[in-house]
Design a protein around this motif. Structure first.
Motif, mmCIF file in Angstrom:
data_model
loop_
_atom_site.group_PDB
_atom_site.id
_atom_site.type_symbol
_atom_site.label_atom_id
_atom_site.label_comp_id
_atom_site.label_asym_id
_atom_site.label_seq_id
_atom_site.Cartn_x
_atom_site.Cartn_y
_atom_site.Cartn_z
ATOM 1 N N ALA A 190 6.139 7.711 -3.339
ATOM 2 C CA ALA A 190 5.061 8.543 -4.503
ATOM 3 C C ALA A 190 3.753 7.926 -4.273
ATOM 4 N N GLU A 191 3.034 7.022 -3.960
ATOM 5 C CA GLU A 191 1.993 6.646 -3.602
ATOM 6 C C GLU A 191 1.512 7.622 -2.490
ATOM 7 N N ALA A 192 2.347 7.758 -1.268
ATOM 8 C CA ALA A 192 1.880 8.429 -0.146
ATOM 9 C C ALA A 192 1.966 10.051 -0.538
ATOM 10 N N ALA A 193 2.352 10.455 -1.735
ATOM 11 C CA ALA A 193 2.332 11.663 -2.053
ATOM 12 C C ALA A 193 1.277 11.840 -2.972
ATOM 13 N N GLY A 194 0.526 11.071 -3.445
ATOM 14 C CA GLY A 194 -0.587 11.241 -4.392
ATOM 15 C C GLY A 194 -0.115 11.076 -5.887
ATOM 16 N N PHE A 195 1.207 10.208 -5.898
ATOM 17 C CA PHE A 195 1.821 10.010 -7.288
ATOM 18 C C PHE A 195 1.847 8.411 -7.634
ATOM 19 N N HIS A 196 2.020 7.975 -8.659
ATOM 20 C CA HIS A 196 2.165 6.827 -9.222
ATOM 21 C C HIS A 196 3.537 6.429 -9.959
ATOM 22 N N VAL A 197 4.166 5.443 -9.658
ATOM 23 C CA VAL A 197 5.494 5.255 -10.584
ATOM 24 C C VAL A 197 5.069 4.565 -11.656
ATOM 25 N N ASP A 198 4.949 5.007 -13.106
ATOM 26 C CA ASP A 198 4.806 4.442 -14.207
ATOM 27 C C ASP A 198 5.606 3.274 -14.645
ATOM 28 N N TRP A 199 6.977 3.901 -14.799
ATOM 29 C CA TRP A 199 7.889 2.734 -14.814
ATOM 30 C C TRP A 199 9.114 3.220 -14.322
ATOM 31 N N TRP A 200 10.084 2.504 -14.350
ATOM 32 C CA TRP A 200 11.448 2.784 -13.620
ATOM 33 C C TRP A 200 12.418 2.184 -14.367
ATOM 34 N N PHE A 201 13.845 2.525 -14.507
ATOM 35 C CA PHE A 201 14.972 1.843 -14.989
ATOM 36 C C PHE A 201 16.235 1.773 -14.158
ATOM 37 N N GLY A 202 17.054 1.258 -14.045
ATOM 38 C CA GLY A 202 18.397 1.553 -13.333
ATOM 39 C C GLY A 202 19.517 1.556 -14.584
#
Ligand code: SAM
Length: 223
Positions: A190-202
């Motif tokens: 995501a960072e490499a594509a200009g995005f940020h992961v705000d949160w995640w869950f499994g």
């Protein structure tokens, strides 16, 4: 008879909010995502058995991609208002001009299309081209073999699958990748594509699980 009982079982689970997708929607709402506003893409529609009935009527709009034309009439019956495309989803990612708020990859679990693709790996980094500035991704993932997967899906963790997992997750233990380790890979992509992961869950399902993440366009892509 068995089919009718199975269908009644899933209807009851859906009504009680117990299916994996209903639990996913509840968690998204809890985290402030307004599900009814989501422009949604299901990129591996199949016959819609896994979860399409769980959310099709709850989102703003739904587009379904699937490669097998035999699935089309079944999908039309299950999701009459959805836009359905019979297409190779990996190629379609680069053809569409649309942007989606909720992107679901219920991909095959190992390698497929004559070993051309594996899991959802080939949908990166293309997925960032079709994601809205803020979007939720739900990806089918497999963490490690279990007695159930060995019985029902013995093709998992074959040589090609292990090689692709080693490369994608950058791991020396491709037959054992936990949610945290996977999340680090998605953060990096995501960072490499200009995005940020705000949160995640499994979210555990049976053989494949869901990893769900909220991404947000941040800045120019890292060179
Ligand atoms: C795990 S199943 C999807 C299950 C589905 N979400 C459901 O609810 O029933 C994976 C699906 O991906 C489809 N598929 C395989 N290769 C594909 C490709 N390149 N593009 C689009 N769909 C593909 C298969 O035909 C299969 O229906």
């Amino acid at each position: 008879m068995v089919g009718t009982m199975r269908s009644a079982y899933w209807t009851a689970r859906r009504t009680l909010g117990l299916t994996p997708m209903r639990r996913t929607l509840a968690e998204l709402e809890r985290r402030g995502v307004v599900v009814k506003d989501l422009v949604t893409l299901e990129a591996f529609g199949g016959t819609g058995d896994n979860h399409i009935l769980d959310y099709a009527a709850r989102v703003a709009s739904l587009e379904i991609w699937e490669i097998d034309p035999a699935c089309e009439p079944i999908l039309r019956r299950k999701a009459p208002t959805a836009k359905i495309l019979i297409t190779d989803s990996i190629a379609q990612l680069h053809r569409t001009q649309s942007r989606y708020d909720f992107i679901i990859f219920d991909n095959p679990m190992a390698d497929y299309n004559d070993h051309k693709y594996c899991e959802h790996f080939d949908l990166f980094p293309g997925v960032f081209e079709v994601a809205a500035d803020e979007a939720v991704l739900a990806l089918s993932v497999v963490t490690r073999p279990t007695p159930l997967s060995r019985r029902r899906a013995p093709h998992l963790f074959n040589e090609v699958h292990l090689r692709r997992r080693r490369e994608f997750y950058g791991t020396s233990t491709p037959d054992d990748v936990g949610f945290d380790e996977m999340a680090r890979t998605y953060h990096r992509l995501a960072e490499a594509a200009g995005f940020h992961v705000d949160w995640w869950f499994g979210l555990e399902r049976s053989i494949a699980h869901f990893i769900v993440m909220k991404i947000r366009r941040s800045c120019a892509a890292v060179e």
